[in-house]
Write a protein that holds these residues in place. Structure first.
Motif, PDB file in Angstrom:
ATOM      1  N   ASN A  16      55.814  -8.783  87.732  1.00  0.00           N
ATOM      2  CA  ASN A  16      55.758  -8.627  86.327  1.00  0.00           C
ATOM      3  C   ASN A  16      54.603  -9.648  85.868  1.00  0.00           C
ATOM      4  N   ALA A  17      54.162 -10.296  86.626  1.00  0.00           N
ATOM      5  CA  ALA A  17      52.889 -11.355  86.395  1.00  0.00           C
ATOM      6  C   ALA A  17      51.755 -10.408  86.740  1.00  0.00           C
ATOM      7  N   ILE A  18      51.795  -9.312  87.657  1.00  0.00           N
ATOM      8  CA  ILE A  18      50.768  -8.414  87.981  1.00  0.00           C
ATOM      9  C   ILE A  18      50.479  -7.651  86.850  1.00  0.00           C
ATOM     10  N   ASP A  19      51.524  -7.087  86.211  1.00  0.00           N
ATOM     11  CA  ASP A  19      51.388  -6.499  84.810  1.00  0.00           C
ATOM     12  C   ASP A  19      50.806  -6.849  83.797  1.00  0.00           C
ATOM     13  N   GLU A  20      51.063  -8.321  83.413  1.00  0.00           N
ATOM     14  CA  GLU A  20      50.354  -9.028  82.491  1.00  0.00           C
ATOM     15  C   GLU A  20      48.990  -9.342  82.782  1.00  0.00           C
ATOM     16  N   LEU A  21      48.572  -9.382  84.388  1.00  0.00           N
ATOM     17  CA  LEU A  21      47.187  -9.516  84.544  1.00  0.00           C
ATOM     18  C   LEU A  21      46.710  -8.382  84.107  1.00  0.00           C
ATOM     19  N   MET A  22      47.130  -7.329  84.697  1.00  0.00           N
ATOM     20  CA  MET A  22      46.279  -5.904  84.367  1.00  0.00           C
ATOM     21  C   MET A  22      46.090  -5.783  82.871  1.00  0.00           C
ATOM     22  N   ALA A  23      47.159  -6.166  82.001  1.00  0.00           N
ATOM     23  CA  ALA A  23      46.907  -6.143  80.611  1.00  0.00           C
ATOM     24  C   ALA A  23      45.792  -7.194  80.125  1.00  0.00           C
ATOM     25  N   LYS A  24      45.853  -8.128  80.786  1.00  0.00           N
ATOM     26  CA  LYS A  24      44.676  -9.060  80.223  1.00  0.00           C
ATOM     27  C   LYS A  24      43.532  -8.648  80.444  1.00  0.00           C
ATOM     28  N   GLN A  25      43.142  -8.189  81.592  1.00  0.00           N
ATOM     29  CA  GLN A  25      42.080  -7.396  82.224  1.00  0.00           C
ATOM     30  C   GLN A  25      41.471  -6.339  81.313  1.00  0.00           C
ATOM     31  N   MET A  26      42.585  -5.418  80.773  1.00  0.00           N
ATOM     32  CA  MET A  26      42.390  -4.387  80.247  1.00  0.00           C
ATOM     33  C   MET A  26      41.760  -4.737  78.558  1.00  0.00           C
ATOM     34  N   HIS A  27      42.240  -5.906  78.133  1.00  0.00           N
ATOM     35  CA  HIS A  27      41.887  -6.372  76.829  1.00  0.00           C
ATOM     36  C   HIS A  27      40.624  -7.183  77.139  1.00  0.00           C
ATOM     37  N   GLU A  28      40.248  -7.471  78.262  1.00  0.00           N
ATOM     38  CA  GLU A  28      38.984  -8.377  78.286  1.00  0.00           C
ATOM     39  C   GLU A  28      37.825  -7.333  78.743  1.00  0.00           C
ATOM     40  N   GLY A  29      38.386  -6.287  79.056  1.00  0.00           N
ATOM     41  CA  GLY A  29      36.974  -5.336  79.675  1.00  0.00           C
ATOM     42  C   GLY A  29      36.767  -5.552  81.033  1.00  0.00           C
TER      43      GLY A  29
END
Length: 324
Positions: A16-29
């Motif tokens: 689940n932390a991986i999901d959040e990491l990917m979401a964070k990177q998506m938002h940050e570009g």
């Protein structure tokens, strides 16, 4: 290019932390298409509640007493799942515009079928989610997967769990999870494990010689081909030091009681006046929907919880429950 990262020795909160990491990177570009393969630890089996599973339907304490690490899924719908070395899974994170959940889920499911057929099976995809092998005019469920967005509409994750074997730990699904009878009204079984047959058993029956790793590789490659294009390179990689630190720091949160109980009838009831009534019902509409509702003394809805094996959009975040 798609980077492939193999994760070993971690528990369900790490996924689940991986999901959040990917979401964070998506938002940050800073996001890169990423395929993650989870190799679960035999010493630490995991029980994973679905995103909208009512926590009251799962005996979390029983699972923990039996040595399971319990968490709640972050980016997907679905019911409760077991994670052991015999239930491997992967996640493919990618970007695609002008598409829908149904299109991406079906594309991933058909890719799973293509991967199995490349090994020599006859397989079928049952939209949304299940992949079945056709055997002696019967169908057996050997894996389940789907696709979903992560916060941003054009960013996606497709996942698949393979039922490679069915160890003793798998019984926790029947022992610790209470499922409404409506769940099985369109099935010829009355338990979560009744439809499943380990892929390793099917391989022996049809005399196909292939390893668990080769199955994962074939299906993962088929998903990359169908979702991102056959010209996409799949390259072995590792987390950066910054990514690793983020994952290690966040993973315990997704195994906490606060996160597990974020969808809970009992928690909703504790906030209601004592003289209010609770009503519960379940309905099967391809996916299972559970409803818990608080009614005031004038028969008006005071609060409601909608859960089950379903999708809700927008996708919830750590701080928000989603559209509801």
């Amino acid at each position: 290019m798609v980077r492939r990262i193999d994760v070993r020795g971690k528990t369900v909160g790490y996924w689940n932390a991986i999901d959040e990491l990917m979401a964070k990177q998506m938002h940050e570009g800073t996001f890169e298409p990423t395929l993650v393969v989870m190799h679960w630890d035999a010493e630490t089996p995991c029980l994973d509640l679905g995103t909208y599973e009512d926590a009251d339907r799962v005996d979390v304490e029983l699972a923990r007493e039996r040595g399971f690490t319990v968490g709640r899924r972050y980016a997907f719908a679905g019911g409760t799942a077991v994670h052991t070395p015999d239930f491997p899974n992967y996640m493919l994170y990618y970007r695609k515009e002008d598409t829908s959940i149904l299109e991406e889920a079906d594309a991933s499911g058909l890719a799973d079928v293509a991967g199995l057929e490349s090994i020599g099976f006859e397989a079928e995809y049952d939209s949304i989610g299940d992949v079945e092998i056709v055997k002696d005019e019967a169908k057996v469920k050997v894996m389940a997967g789907s696709a979903a967005t992560i916060h941003v509409p054009d960013y996606w994750v497709a996942t698949l769990s393979v039922i490679w074997d069915f160890p003793e730990e798998g019984a926790i699904l029947d022992d610790a999870v209470s499922i409404p009878r409506e769940k099985f009204e369109d099935k010829d079984t009355d338990s979560l494990t009744g439809r499943m047959q380990p892929l390793s058993e099917v391989l022996e029956e049809v005399d196909i010689d292939v390893t668990k790793a080769e199955v994962i590789d074939a299906i993962a490659r088929a998903n990359v081909d169908r979702l991102l294009g056959s010209d996409a390179d799949l390259v072995d990689d590792e987390w950066t030091d910054e990514e690793q630190a983020f994952l290690d720091r966040l993973a315990p949160f997704f195994e906490s009681d606060s996160w597990i109980n974020r969808v809970s009838t009992a928690r909703m009831c504790r906030q209601a006046p004592e003289d209010y009534a609770l009503g519960q019902a379940a309905f099967k509409a391809r996916k299972l929907i559970n409803i818990s509702v608080i009614i005031d003394d004038e028969e008006r809805i005071d609060d409601i919880l909608i859960g089950g094996d379903l999708y809700i959009r927008p996708q919830p975040t750590i701080t928000s429950g989603g559209v509801l």
